[in-house]
Design an enzyme around this catalytic site. Structure first.
Site, PDB file in Angstrom:
ATOM      1  N   TYR A 143       0.863  -1.112  -0.004  1.00  0.00           N
ATOM      2  CA  TYR A 143       0.004   0.043   0.015  1.00  0.00           C
ATOM      3  C   TYR A 143       0.966   1.393  -0.088  1.00  0.00           C
ATOM      4  CZ  TYR A 143      -4.244  -2.633  -0.178  1.00  0.00           C
ATOM      5  OH  TYR A 143      -5.083  -3.294  -0.811  1.00  0.00           O
TER       6      TYR A 143
ATOM      7  N   ARG B 271       1.152   1.664  -3.560  1.00  0.00           N
ATOM      8  CA  ARG B 271      -0.094   2.415  -4.071  1.00  0.00           C
ATOM      9  C   ARG B 271      -0.092   3.812  -3.873  1.00  0.00           C
ATOM     10  NH1 ARG B 271       0.773  -1.536  -5.440  1.00  0.00           N
ATOM     11  NH2 ARG B 271       0.902  -0.448  -7.275  1.00  0.00           N
TER      12      ARG B 271
ATOM     13  N   GLN C 218     -15.303   3.664  -5.033  1.00  0.00           N
ATOM     14  CA  GLN C 218     -14.389   2.405  -4.664  1.00  0.00           C
ATOM     15  C   GLN C 218     -13.028   2.620  -4.732  1.00  0.00           C
ATOM     16  OE1 GLN C 218     -16.237  -1.354  -6.781  1.00  0.00           O
ATOM     17  NE2 GLN C 218     -16.896   0.379  -8.102  1.00  0.00           N
TER      18      GLN C 218
ATOM     19  N   ASP D 213      -7.871   6.385  -3.934  1.00  0.00           N
ATOM     20  CA  ASP D 213      -6.851   7.791  -4.366  1.00  0.00           C
ATOM     21  C   ASP D 213      -7.828   8.745  -4.056  1.00  0.00           C
ATOM     22  OD1 ASP D 213      -7.689   6.973  -7.579  1.00  0.00           O
ATOM     23  OD2 ASP D 213      -8.396   8.814  -6.813  1.00  0.00           O
TER      24      ASP D 213
ATOM     25  N   HIS E 207     -14.090   1.869  -0.065  1.00  0.00           N
ATOM     26  CA  HIS E 207     -12.892   1.000   0.005  1.00  0.00           C
ATOM     27  C   HIS E 207     -11.888   1.514   1.067  1.00  0.00           C
ATOM     28  CE1 HIS E 207     -14.742  -1.778  -3.357  1.00  0.00           C
ATOM     29  NE2 HIS E 207     -15.491  -1.806  -2.223  1.00  0.00           N
TER      30      HIS E 207
ATOM     31  N   GLY F 240     -16.375   3.917 -14.904  1.00  0.00           N
ATOM     32  CA  GLY F 240     -14.919   3.198 -14.777  1.00  0.00           C
ATOM     33  C   GLY F 240     -15.056   2.124 -13.639  1.00  0.00           C
TER      34      GLY F 240
HETATM   35  N1  APR Z   1     -11.861   5.228 -18.633  1.00  0.00           N
HETATM   36  C1  APR Z   1     -13.028   4.657 -17.724  1.00  0.00           C
HETATM   37  N2  APR Z   1     -12.955   3.413 -17.500  1.00  0.00           N
HETATM   38  C2  APR Z   1     -11.642   2.809 -17.797  1.00  0.00           C
HETATM   39  C3  APR Z   1     -10.810   3.221 -18.440  1.00  0.00           C
HETATM   40  C4  APR Z   1     -10.743   4.607 -18.654  1.00  0.00           C
HETATM   41  N3  APR Z   1      -9.723   5.147 -19.360  1.00  0.00           N
HETATM   42  N4  APR Z   1      -9.832   2.032 -18.481  1.00  0.00           N
HETATM   43  C5  APR Z   1     -10.549   1.127 -17.903  1.00  0.00           C
HETATM   44  N5  APR Z   1     -11.693   1.216 -17.721  1.00  0.00           N
HETATM   45  C6  APR Z   1     -12.507   0.223 -17.021  1.00  0.00           C
HETATM   46  C7  APR Z   1     -12.605  -1.146 -17.360  1.00  0.00           C
HETATM   47  O1  APR Z   1     -13.336  -1.010 -18.531  1.00  0.00           O
HETATM   48  C8  APR Z   1     -13.246  -1.566 -16.083  1.00  0.00           C
HETATM   49  O2  APR Z   1     -14.607  -1.739 -16.270  1.00  0.00           O
HETATM   50  O3  APR Z   1     -12.469   0.456 -15.627  1.00  0.00           O
HETATM   51  C9  APR Z   1     -12.937  -0.603 -14.986  1.00  0.00           C
HETATM   52  C10 APR Z   1     -11.736  -1.101 -14.028  1.00  0.00           C
HETATM   53  O4  APR Z   1     -12.522  -2.402 -13.273  1.00  0.00           O
HETATM   54  P1  APR Z   1     -11.527  -2.814 -12.077  1.00  0.00           P
HETATM   55  O5  APR Z   1     -10.050  -2.918 -12.279  1.00  0.00           O
HETATM   56  O6  APR Z   1     -12.232  -4.245 -11.638  1.00  0.00           O
HETATM   57  O7  APR Z   1     -11.647  -1.826 -11.042  1.00  0.00           O
HETATM   58  P2  APR Z   1     -12.947  -1.580 -10.158  1.00  0.00           P
HETATM   59  O8  APR Z   1     -14.498  -1.976 -10.821  1.00  0.00           O
HETATM   60  O9  APR Z   1     -12.773  -0.167  -9.541  1.00  0.00           O
HETATM   61  O10 APR Z   1     -12.604  -2.640  -8.781  1.00  0.00           O
HETATM   62  C11 APR Z   1     -13.623  -2.619  -7.786  1.00  0.00           C
HETATM   63  O11 APR Z   1     -11.952  -4.404  -6.655  1.00  0.00           O
HETATM   64  O12 APR Z   1      -9.877  -5.032  -6.158  1.00  0.00           O
HETATM   65  C12 APR Z   1     -11.003  -4.225  -5.585  1.00  0.00           C
HETATM   66  O13 APR Z   1     -11.062  -2.691  -4.010  1.00  0.00           O
HETATM   67  C13 APR Z   1     -10.670  -2.824  -5.320  1.00  0.00           C
HETATM   68  O14 APR Z   1     -11.975  -0.721  -5.567  1.00  0.00           O
HETATM   69  C14 APR Z   1     -11.630  -2.120  -6.231  1.00  0.00           C
HETATM   70  C15 APR Z   1     -12.737  -3.071  -6.594  1.00  0.00           C
END
Ligand code: APR
Length: 237
Positions: free
Chosen positions: A57, A60, A90, A93, A108, A176
């Site tokens: 972390y 991060r 979620q 940052d 989170h 996102g």
């Molecule tokens: N603009 C918008 N969306 C985007 C971009 C972008 N430039 N690049 C990628 N994405 C999208 C992807 O298509 C995907 O749907 O962002 C999403 C990322 O998904 P994850 O990596 O699963 O992130 P998230 O949904 O926030 O994860 C949820 O999982 O690991 C845990 O606690 C962690 O808060 C996190 C939670």
């Protein structure tokens, strides 16, 4: 006399910070491609190897300190000119806050903070931020401070206030997120029956099982969010 301002609930995920250079979790180069969740993001991992978890972390945090809010974060601030905006993120940052959003609820956790392992109310700013959490930084019980992050398997204390905000919203926008992690992914189902729901994500059109009323905008946040905000501000006039 200005009419009552409509309420917008924003549900953001890692994708909104991708164009700021912060890795997402499940995209091709995502964080969970390089680390196993069970090694760095569970209570057992913290118990077993606090140095690895705290070091993870701190990395991060270093990434976040190098990042700047992007046009999507900034557009959501402009939205506040005409709407009551609540950001439910979620993300750990602080890019929404640094962009100037005034109401941000972290589901989170918050990468800028540390927490006592014994007293969940003992939450403090990491200082100096650049150093991260140091091993040997102990709470009043003599226990190592931990990241103020919700690990897998832990409760999401802010899910209750978050669902109330979605329920009260006139408009919901999801930005996102892969919608794979609950309870966060279930928040959209609290939307009022007549509240429009928008989903801005490059993969929005591929999402399965979305309520048919969700309007999918398959764009990156950096482009899709400012365009959406411009339309919302125009229609509010
Ligand atoms: N603009 C918008 N969306 C985007 C971009 C972008 N430039 N690049 C990628 N994405 C999208 C992807 O298509 C995907 O749907 O962002 C999403 C990322 O998904 P994850 O990596 O699963 O992130 P998230 O949904 O926030 O994860 C949820 O999982 O690991 C845990 O606690 C962690 O808060 C996190 C939670």
């Amino acid at each position: 006399m200005e009419g009552k301002r409509l309420k917008i609930a924003v549900l953001s995920g890692a994708g909104i910070s991708a164009e700021s250079g912060i890795q997402t979790f499940r995209d091709s180069d995502g964080l969970w491609e390089n680390y196993r969740v069970e090694d760095v993001c569970t209570p057992e991992a913290l118990e077993r190897n606090p140095e690895l978890v705290i070091g993870f972390y701190n990395q991060r945090l270093a990434q976040v300190l190098k990042a700047q809010p992007n046009s999507a974060h900034r557009a959501l601030v402009r939205l506040e000119e005409k709407y009551e905006v609540d950001i439910i993120t979620q993300n750990i940052d602080d890019l929404h806050e640094r962009a100037g959003s005034t109401r941000v609820l972290h589901l989170h956790g918050d990468i800028r903070k540390k927490r006592s392992q014994a007293d969940p109310l003992d939450i403090r700013d990491i200082e100096p931020l650049a150093q991260g959490i140091r091993m040997g930084d102990l709470d009043r019980f003599g226990m190592q401070y931990r990241p103020h992050i919700v690990f897998f398997g832990e409760a999401v204390p802010n899910i209750e206030p978050a669902s109330r905000l979605v329920e009260a919203a006139d408009i919901v926008v999801i930005i996102g997120t892969s919608l794979q992690v609950y309870p966060a992914a279930g928040l959209m189902y609290y939307a009022a029956p007549d509240a429009p729901i928008y989903y801005i994500d490059p993969k929005a059109d591929e999402a399965k099982g979305l309520d048919k009323r969700v309007v999918c905008i398959a764009e990156k946040a950096g482009k899709g969010v400012p365009e959406w905000v411009d339309r919302m501000l125009d229609s509010a006039r």
